[in-house]
Design a protein around this motif. Sequence first.
Motif, short mmCIF file in Angstrom:
data_model
loop_
_atom_site.label_atom_id
_atom_site.label_comp_id
_atom_site.label_asym_id
_atom_site.label_seq_id
_atom_site.Cartn_x
_atom_site.Cartn_y
_atom_site.Cartn_z
N GLU A 132 33.67 37.62 25.58
CA GLU A 132 32.53 38.31 26.37
C GLU A 132 33.25 39.72 26.67
OE1 GLU A 132 29.67 34.63 28.48
OE2 GLU A 132 30.68 36.12 29.63
N ARG A 133 32.41 40.71 27.27
CA ARG A 133 32.81 41.74 27.76
C ARG A 133 32.58 41.90 29.25
NH1 ARG A 133 34.82 44.94 24.18
NH2 ARG A 133 33.80 45.11 22.04
N GLU A 134 33.56 42.00 30.03
CA GLU A 134 33.33 42.04 31.52
C GLU A 134 33.81 43.44 31.99
OE1 GLU A 134 34.94 38.62 33.61
OE2 GLU A 134 34.08 37.13 32.34
N ASP A 135 32.89 44.22 32.54
CA ASP A 135 33.33 45.74 32.95
C ASP A 135 33.80 46.46 31.74
OD1 ASP A 135 32.30 45.20 35.44
OD2 ASP A 135 34.27 44.52 36.14
N GLY A 136 33.36 46.24 30.46
CA GLY A 136 33.95 46.80 29.34
C GLY A 136 35.06 46.22 28.81
N ILE A 137 35.56 45.19 29.41
CA ILE A 137 37.04 44.60 29.03
C ILE A 137 36.50 43.21 28.11
CG2 ILE A 137 39.21 43.63 29.77
CD1 ILE A 137 38.92 45.25 32.32
N PRO A 138 37.09 43.20 26.97
CA PRO A 138 36.86 42.10 26.16
C PRO A 138 37.75 40.92 26.69
CG PRO A 138 38.54 43.48 25.18
CD PRO A 138 38.07 44.36 26.09
N VAL A 139 37.11 39.95 26.87
CA VAL A 139 37.70 38.67 27.59
C VAL A 139 37.57 37.37 26.66
CG1 VAL A 139 37.65 37.39 29.71
CG2 VAL A 139 37.25 39.86 29.94
N TYR A 140 38.73 36.80 26.59
CA TYR A 140 38.60 35.57 26.25
C TYR A 140 38.38 34.40 27.33
CZ TYR A 140 40.78 36.71 21.70
OH TYR A 140 41.18 37.34 20.34
N GLU A 141 37.36 33.59 27.29
CA GLU A 141 37.08 32.58 28.37
C GLU A 141 37.25 31.27 27.86
OE1 GLU A 141 32.98 33.18 29.62
OE2 GLU A 141 33.42 34.99 30.69
N VAL A 142 38.24 30.51 28.15
CA VAL A 142 38.67 29.34 27.90
C VAL A 142 38.49 28.17 28.87
CG1 VAL A 142 40.35 27.90 26.75
CG2 VAL A 142 40.23 30.22 26.22
N GLU A 143 37.37 27.37 28.49
CA GLU A 143 37.21 26.28 29.36
C GLU A 143 37.88 24.89 29.03
OE1 GLU A 143 33.21 24.23 30.48
OE2 GLU A 143 33.10 26.42 30.89
N MET A 144 38.60 24.30 29.97
CA MET A 144 39.28 22.96 29.70
C MET A 144 38.81 21.89 30.79
SD MET A 144 43.27 24.49 29.19
CE MET A 144 43.77 22.85 29.08
N VAL A 145 39.14 20.83 30.18
CA VAL A 145 38.96 19.51 31.21
C VAL A 145 40.18 19.00 31.38
CG1 VAL A 145 38.32 17.98 29.35
CG2 VAL A 145 37.53 17.41 31.39
N GLY A 146 40.53 18.87 32.66
CA GLY A 146 41.75 18.14 32.91
C GLY A 146 41.77 16.58 32.96
N PRO A 147 42.97 16.11 33.36
CA PRO A 147 43.31 14.83 33.12
C PRO A 147 42.53 13.92 34.48
CG PRO A 147 45.10 15.67 34.22
CD PRO A 147 44.22 16.72 33.76
N GLN A 148 41.72 14.47 35.17
CA GLN A 148 40.92 13.97 36.30
C GLN A 148 39.69 14.47 36.07
OE1 GLN A 148 42.93 15.52 39.85
NE2 GLN A 148 44.68 13.85 39.62
N GLY A 149 39.17 14.88 34.89
CA GLY A 149 37.76 15.21 34.72
C GLY A 149 37.31 16.57 35.19
#
Length: 116
Positions: free
Chosen positions: A71-88
Amino acid sequence: MPGSRSFGLRAAALLIACGLPLSGTGPAMADDIDWRDVHQRVESGEYVPLATVLDWLEARYVGQVIEVEMEREDGIPVYEVEMVGPQGQVVEFEFDAADGSLIGIDGTGLRAMERQ
């Protein structure tokens, strides 16, 4: 184990590199970002490859990638990575696509995801 990327990370990197969605719900990029443009910018060195970001995460955190977006946030290209951890727990990491720097973390239970 750091350095040997898990199947989930490889699959996510492959899908996003091809411009394919990581789920059946739609594109993995914001409507105003064209995957062809992103690919060209990665090839030219303007953006870091997604694999670089995923390697950084894998070296520092335990978890599985469940979603990747650009996405672009305030004109900056941003990779957003969502992770699920060992406790959910679900944690979203945001990286500046231009230099790969971590610019934000959102979620709870991050300490339980840190590699020792």
